[in-house]
Design a protein around this motif. Structure first.
Motif, PDB file in Angstrom:
ATOM      1  N   THR A   1       1.969   7.880  -7.073  1.00 36.00           N
ATOM      2  CA  THR A   1       2.623   6.605  -6.785  1.00 36.00           C
ATOM      3  C   THR A   1       2.111   6.110  -5.439  1.00 36.00           C
ATOM      4  O   THR A   1       1.910   6.887  -4.503  1.00 36.00           O
ATOM      5  N   TYR A   2       1.916   4.775  -5.353  1.00 32.25           N
ATOM      6  CA  TYR A   2       1.298   4.219  -4.158  1.00 32.25           C
ATOM      7  C   TYR A   2       1.661   2.746  -4.013  1.00 32.25           C
ATOM      8  O   TYR A   2       1.426   1.936  -4.908  1.00 32.25           O
ATOM      9  N   ASN A   3       2.250   2.408  -2.882  1.00 30.06           N
ATOM     10  CA  ASN A   3       2.468   1.006  -2.520  1.00 30.06           C
ATOM     11  C   ASN A   3       1.206   0.540  -1.795  1.00 30.06           C
ATOM     12  O   ASN A   3       0.935   0.968  -0.677  1.00 30.06           O
ATOM     13  N   ILE A   4       0.425  -0.339  -2.437  1.00 26.43           N
ATOM     14  CA  ILE A   4      -0.893  -0.695  -1.910  1.00 26.43           C
ATOM     15  C   ILE A   4      -0.867  -1.923  -0.992  1.00 26.43           C
ATOM     16  O   ILE A   4      -1.920  -2.378  -0.540  1.00 26.43           O
TER      17      ILE A   4
ATOM     18  N   VAL B   1      -8.878   1.658  -2.109  1.00 24.32           N
ATOM     19  CA  VAL B   1      -7.746   2.095  -2.935  1.00 24.32           C
ATOM     20  C   VAL B   1      -8.261   2.777  -4.197  1.00 24.32           C
ATOM     21  O   VAL B   1      -7.794   3.853  -4.588  1.00 24.32           O
TER      22      VAL B   1
ATOM     23  N   LEU C   1       1.774   1.777  -9.167  1.00 24.98           N
ATOM     24  CA  LEU C   1       1.386   0.974  -8.009  1.00 24.98           C
ATOM     25  C   LEU C   1       2.420  -0.110  -7.752  1.00 24.98           C
ATOM     26  O   LEU C   1       2.941  -0.737  -8.690  1.00 24.98           O
TER      27      LEU C   1
ATOM     28  N   VAL D   1       1.358  -5.311  -5.912  1.00 26.68           N
ATOM     29  CA  VAL D   1       0.058  -5.618  -6.526  1.00 26.68           C
ATOM     30  C   VAL D   1       0.007  -7.124  -6.790  1.00 26.68           C
ATOM     31  O   VAL D   1       0.936  -7.687  -7.363  1.00 26.68           O
TER      32      VAL D   1
ATOM     33  N   PRO E   1       0.029   7.587  -0.171  1.00 23.75           N
ATOM     34  CA  PRO E   1       0.100   7.941  -1.595  1.00 23.75           C
ATOM     35  C   PRO E   1       0.809   9.284  -1.781  1.00 23.75           C
ATOM     36  O   PRO E   1       0.684  10.184  -0.944  1.00 23.75           O
TER      37      PRO E   1
END
Length: 252
Positions: free
Chosen positions: A27-30, A45, A59, A62, A244
């Protein structure tokens, strides 16, 4: 001789994964594909995702067709950069486009859901995005992601409770992951962690350096068919303002 063949069969089962499949989840806040320095960084990324070997990626933040993303669909761009299949779920309109959530998957996505979450204090809209992923064993996993309200404590709590109630009865194994915008002991999240298995429950690693706290989670049904094997936070200060999070499971 018979005993030898049985031993060989057991060994083959163990190395081929017939007894259960490993799944690596991320899981990743981009941060809308913007680096800490303010530049566009989707290539970084994508490279980071590839290095984890993740099978399923959740994500947040986005963009799709916004001015800041140069009119591009970032989920589609990351699909191209990683070789993974992608679905996008819009939270809100922005800059002639929108922003929201995305899921990337190594395996076929046979269905998807986008569920609007309650917004009692009328802050920014929030959604739950789910993908039904078919594994090589023909088993299906329900993989979901969200980003809870960061401005309203009431909204955050109601959204967390709503998601839990929606996913608990699922007939498929559930993994849900995302940015819950709260510490593990926050009153909006603490009851949730009593009902779901938190992959990072034994870790003191932070995931949101600006707050010095853990706000990003990967959750599964306690006692379910997904056995947690490992958990780690990748301390990357250059790609986003969140770190991440990666967890690996064995599917029974």
């Amino acid at each position: 001789m018979t005993h030898g063949w049985i031993s060989l069969l057991v060994w083959l089962v163990s190395i081929t994964g017939v007894a259960g499949q490993k799944l690596t989840v991320m899981t990743y806040n981009i941060h809308h594909g913007t680096s800490q320095r303010g530049g566009t960084n989707l290539i970084q990324v994508g490279r980071l995702i590839r290095t984890t070997g993740a099978d399923l990626v959740a994500l947040q933040e986005v963009d799709s067709a916004t001015a800041s993303s140069l009119g591009k669909n970032q989920a589609a761009q990351l699909s191209y950069l990683t070789g993974l299949k992608a679905v996008f779920g819009k939270e809100a309109n922005a800059e002639a486009g929108g922003y929201g959530l995305a899921i990337l998957s190594k395996y076929p996505i046979i269905a998807q859901q986008l569920i609007q979450l309650p917004n009692p204090d009328l802050t920014d809209p929030r959604v739950l995005l789910c993908a039904y992923v078919e594994l090589p064993s023909k088993k299906t996993v329900r993989f979901c992601t969200t980003r809870l309200d960061d401005r309203s404590e009431v909204g955050r709590g109601v959204q967390a409770a709503t998601i839990s109630a929606l996913l608990e009865p699922s007939i498929q194994p559930v993994i849900w992951a995302g940015d819950l915008n709260a510490h593990p002991d926050h009153k909006a999240v603490e009851p949730l962690l009593g009902r779901w298995y938190d992959a990072g429950r034994k870790s003191d690693a932070i995931t949101f350096p600006d707050m010095g706290s853990r706000t990003d989670y990967i959750l599964t049904q306690p006692g379910g068919p997904l056995k947690p094997l490992s958990y780690r936070v990748i301390e990357d200060n250059n790609t986003s303002y969140h770190y991440p999070v990666v967890a690996t499971y064995q599917l029974k």
